[in-house]
Design a protein around this motif. Structure first.
Motif: not given
Length: 629
Positions: A574-575, A578-579, A581-583, A586, A596
């Motif tokens: 998950y982290k 996010c880092q 830029g590929r949310r 999720i 999610p």
């Protein structure tokens, strides 16, 4: 075949009527008398030349007394850490201690010291001050110049300086060790052997000539990464036996000198070495411990060639065995296969016929045996040289002949197979024959990554080559009515691989319905181009900057992304997304990697998935001198 192992005790010496040995061989591995183990090969080569050789395996290094077990050698002490670098043998990419040592009795750990070559050499010097010390093997070979050491995270001296050895034999060693032995027998000092190919030595006066090249000093490469890259480039480009020059590296008022590499062995010489009277088993002293695990994979395998022009940048073969293929004759291999069928434990299955790369049976092109490998060109990898000889006919014929030996039920191909080389040959018939006779349900291949700029830095073919070979493999198995699977290996955190690249690899695994049970994190071992990139942050061959994942957390992220379905990895994946830029990955959509939030009641998967013709590896492979293909 002789029923004798090499000498390992005073009792063995007495039974042979020997009061002194010519050479005492200190070995970091357990003694296995098989041609896949370097100590056995060098020991047998010297024995065949009339020398008396004894092996002390895995001595207690806490004092010099165990090093005196076979007495003072008449000519020299030979020292090797074993078939693997001792630091790699002991620790993982995360610098954690390994739970098993396959080269020790019963797989027991702790049977050798860290930096075994240095420790053994210093103990042997303590035992016998005036006995010449010759170091060799993979650890000495790849640490022969000032080098980056991952486990201490610093640039270390040449291992020659730390070990205080007289001579270092680099590469495979049969030629140089035989020449050293003959020179010692003639009464020459080690200083009178400096014209022997394939050795390194330390001197207070540099042998400057138009056939020598000076590279940046130890002090320069220690303090300046650009100097390190420059030194590596020189060492890398001079590793050809035909045009390689003597290399000199200053180090604290002395000079480490490497003579040009030894010439390749002829087919006749290769045949003679591999037909020496190996027992093909561990020494009986290890029976009570259950033997030596490393033998299991190679006991009933045939080494048909050595060297590799595949040139994976994370592999040390170029620096150790060289790019020029040296191969054995069909007749020699058939004789060995016949002898194998007579062994008591042989069940009819030959586990492998190959070398560092199974399907590299001949030189890359006709010029290599005459003028060597091209200095600044690769034969295969991100590109294929138009002069590459891609024929597989000799290898196909060899496999046919071996599987026809009476008593042989099946011949497998388990060492590295370069599928891009098969594609370059446009040879679907080879794939069909491979699937019909030589695959045991699974075929291991190593794409390593799927992002092109990463595979380019690895020296590997891109993802399209893997997908094309998969098509050929599927097609062949459909024709044969077989259900067989490719087992692909991938690597995380190789130089050049960013977090976004790791996400792209995860998407590829998703689309291919793959979930690796085990993954391999890049380990910067001495001597490889990839390690030089890791340390310097640049490609030494081009000077271009290279991204390097150094933070433990980022390395953990890249590794976890390949196992994104494992609930234990949820938080770190998950982290990472996010880092990166590929949310968008999720969620619950078909393209999403994770939901999610954690799903209640989920547990890590216990078994690898199977889909189509892909199956995931069950075990993490340890990097060794052969590398992956």
């Amino acid at each position: 075949m002789s029923s004798q192992f090499l000498v390992t005790s005073r009792r063995d010496m007495e039974e042979r009527g020997w009061d002194q040995l010519d050479f005492v061989y200190i070995n970091g591995d357990a003694y296995v008398d098989h041609p896949s183990f370097a100590a056995a090969v060098i020991g047998r080569v010297l024995e065949s030349r009339g020398y008396r050789v004894g092996i002390i395996s895995q001595p207690d290094w806490h004092s010099a007394e165990p090093f005196k077990a076979l007495g003072r050698p008449r000519l020299a002490a030979l020292i090797t850490a074993g078939n693997l670098d001792s630091m790699l043998n002991e620790k993982t990419a995360a610098k954690k201690f390994r739970s098993r040592d396959n080269y020790s009795p019963g797989g027991e750990t702790g049977r050798r010291p860290e930096r075994a070559t240095i420790v053994y050499a210093n103990r042997m010097r303590e035992a016998y001050k005036d006995v010449p010390i010759i170091i060799g093997g993979i650890e000495a070979s790849l640490r022969r110049f000032a080098h980056y050491d991952y486990w201490s995270n610093k640039v270390r001296h040449s291992i020659l300086l730390d070990s205080k050895a007289d001579i270092l034999s680099y590469g495979m060693g049969e030629r140089s060790v035989a020449e050293i032995a003959d020179a010692l027998a003639e009464g020459k000092t080690t200083a009178e052997m400096y014209d022997i190919r394939g050795i390194c030595y330390v001197t207070s006066r540099a042998p400057l000539s138009d056939k020598a090249v000076m590279c940046p000093s130890y002090e320069e490469v220690r303090d300046d990464k650009k100097a390190f890259a420059e030194a590596f480039k020189i060492q890398y480009e001079e590793q050809d036996p035909y045009h390689g020059r003597t290399i000199i590296q200053p180090s604290e008022n002395r000079f480490v000198v490497q003579t040009p590499p030894a010439l390749p062995l002829t087919t006749e010489e290769m045949d003679a070495i591999y037909e020496l009277p190996f027992q093909r088993r561990w020494h009986p002293m290890y029976d009570e411990a259950g033997g030596v695990p490393a033998l299991q994979e190679v006991q009933f395998s045939l080494t048909s060639q050595r060297g590799c022009f595949g040139h994976c940048h994370f592999c040390a073969i170029t620096s150790h065995q060289g790019r020029i293929i040296q191969h054995r004759s069909h007749e020699s291999l058939l004789r060995e296969a016949k002898r194998m069928t007579e062994l008591p434990d042989f069940k009819g299955y030959i586990h492998d016929v190959g070398g560092p790369t199974a399907n590299f049976r001949h030189e890359a092109c006709g010029k290599q045996r005459i003028s060597g490998a091209c200095r600044n060109r690769h034969c295969i990898g991100s590109e294929v040289c138009p002069n590459l000889d891609t024929s597989h006919e000799d290898y196909r014929r060899l496999l046919r002949e071996i599987r026809q030996v009476p008593g042989v039920k099946k011949v497998f191909v388990r060492s590295g197979l370069r599928y891009d080389y098969v594609l370059a040959d446009h040879n679907k018939k080879f794939v069909e024959e491979l699937c019909q006779y030589h695959v045991s349900g699974q075929l291991k291949v190593a794409p390593e990554h799927v992002v092109k700029h990463v595979t380019d830095l690895m020296g590997k073919a891109d993802a399209q080559a893997f997908l094309k070979f998969k098509e050929w493999f599927d097609e062949a198995n459909r024709k044969l009515g077989k259900k067989q699977y490719l087992v692909p290996y991938f690597m995380s955190s190789h130089p050049g691989c960013t977090l976004r690249d790791a996400v792209e690899l995860a998407e590829f695994l998703r689309d291919m319905h793959m979930q690796p049970e085990q993954v391999q994190d890049f380990i910067p071992t001495p001597g490889s181009l990839s390690t030089a990139m890791y340390y310097t942050g640049m490609n030494p061959l081009t000077g271009e900057k290279v991204y390097v994942a150094r933070r433990p957390e980022e390395k953990q992220m890249q590794r976890a992304l390949m196992q994104y379905k494992n609930p234990a990895n949820y938080d770190i994946v998950y982290k990472a997304l996010c880092q990166a830029g590929r949310r968008d990955l999720i969620g619950f959509g078909p393209k999403c990697l994770i939901p999610p939030r954690r799903l209640k009641g989920t547990r890590p998967e216990q078994t690898p998935q199977r889909r189509g013709s892909l199956q995931l590896p069950k075990k993490t492979r340890r990097r060794d001198t052969r590398g992956r293909k």
